[in-house]
Design a protein around this motif. Sequence first.
Motif, PDB file in Angstrom:
ATOM      1  N   GLN A   1       1.096  -0.954  -0.132  1.00  0.00           N
ATOM      2  CA  GLN A   1      -0.457  -0.030   0.413  1.00  0.00           C
ATOM      3  C   GLN A   1       0.840   0.955  -0.034  1.00  0.00           C
ATOM      4  OE1 GLN A   1      -3.309  -0.625  -0.251  1.00  0.00           O
ATOM      5  NE2 GLN A   1      -3.237  -1.899  -0.854  1.00  0.00           N
TER       6      GLN A   1
ATOM      7  N   TYR B   1      -2.987  11.522  -1.418  1.00  0.00           N
ATOM      8  CA  TYR B   1      -4.168  10.446  -1.428  1.00  0.00           C
ATOM      9  C   TYR B   1      -4.434   9.296  -0.001  1.00  0.00           C
ATOM     10  CZ  TYR B   1      -4.742  12.332  -6.401  1.00  0.00           C
ATOM     11  OH  TYR B   1      -4.732  12.823  -7.700  1.00  0.00           O
ATOM     12  N   GLU B   2      -5.506   9.542   0.212  1.00  0.00           N
ATOM     13  CA  GLU B   2      -5.120   8.719   1.811  1.00  0.00           C
ATOM     14  C   GLU B   2      -5.063   7.641   1.142  1.00  0.00           C
ATOM     15  OE1 GLU B   2      -5.894   8.644   5.354  1.00  0.00           O
ATOM     16  OE2 GLU B   2      -6.111  10.824   4.539  1.00  0.00           O
ATOM     17  N   THR B   3      -5.442   6.776   0.319  1.00  0.00           N
ATOM     18  CA  THR B   3      -4.638   4.992  -0.490  1.00  0.00           C
ATOM     19  C   THR B   3      -4.784   5.260  -0.777  1.00  0.00           C
ATOM     20  OG1 THR B   3      -7.312   5.222  -0.449  1.00  0.00           O
ATOM     21  CG2 THR B   3      -6.751   4.692   1.655  1.00  0.00           C
TER      22      THR B   3
ATOM     23  N   ASP C   1      -6.461   2.542  -3.363  1.00  0.00           N
ATOM     24  CA  ASP C   1      -7.372   2.759  -3.792  1.00  0.00           C
ATOM     25  C   ASP C   1      -7.856   3.697  -3.733  1.00  0.00           C
ATOM     26  OD1 ASP C   1      -6.984   0.139  -4.189  1.00  0.00           O
ATOM     27  OD2 ASP C   1      -8.338  -0.743  -2.266  1.00  0.00           O
TER      28      ASP C   1
END
Length: 144
Positions: A56, A66-68, A70
């Motif tokens: 990740q 971006y937080e993640t 995905d």
Amino acid sequence: MAFFKDFKTFLMKGDIIALATAVVMGAAFNKIIASVVADVLMPIIGVFTGGTDFSQKFFSLDGEYYETLDAAKEAEAAIVTYGNLLQAIIYFVIVAFFIFLLLRAYEKTKTKKEAPKVAAPKGPSQEELLVEIRDELRKQNITP
């Protein structure tokens, strides 16, 4: 028709069969190692790294946060997933270590099999045999 005959001869050589067997065995061995890495070793490494999931880890090239991973993919951002590279390197080192252990164990069994060889009893040399023949001929009064 000679082309197919030559190709069949090529395929039936022992080297090709041994290579094909090695590839199949390597693929099966890869599944075992992948399971050991994913199911046993990576969780242990995760404990030492505070539960970090390397797959990740990423950074975006557009400068946005971006937080993640995905979320970055959903935004279609240009990203570099360096965590995948780290995980691939860890995987490679573990695979190399397993192969090292396997080859080391193989070499030990190989040397153990060769150790029991007993030297053949040494017979008389050619000169000693000629001396014996000469002495026998002298006993029988036959002069060489």
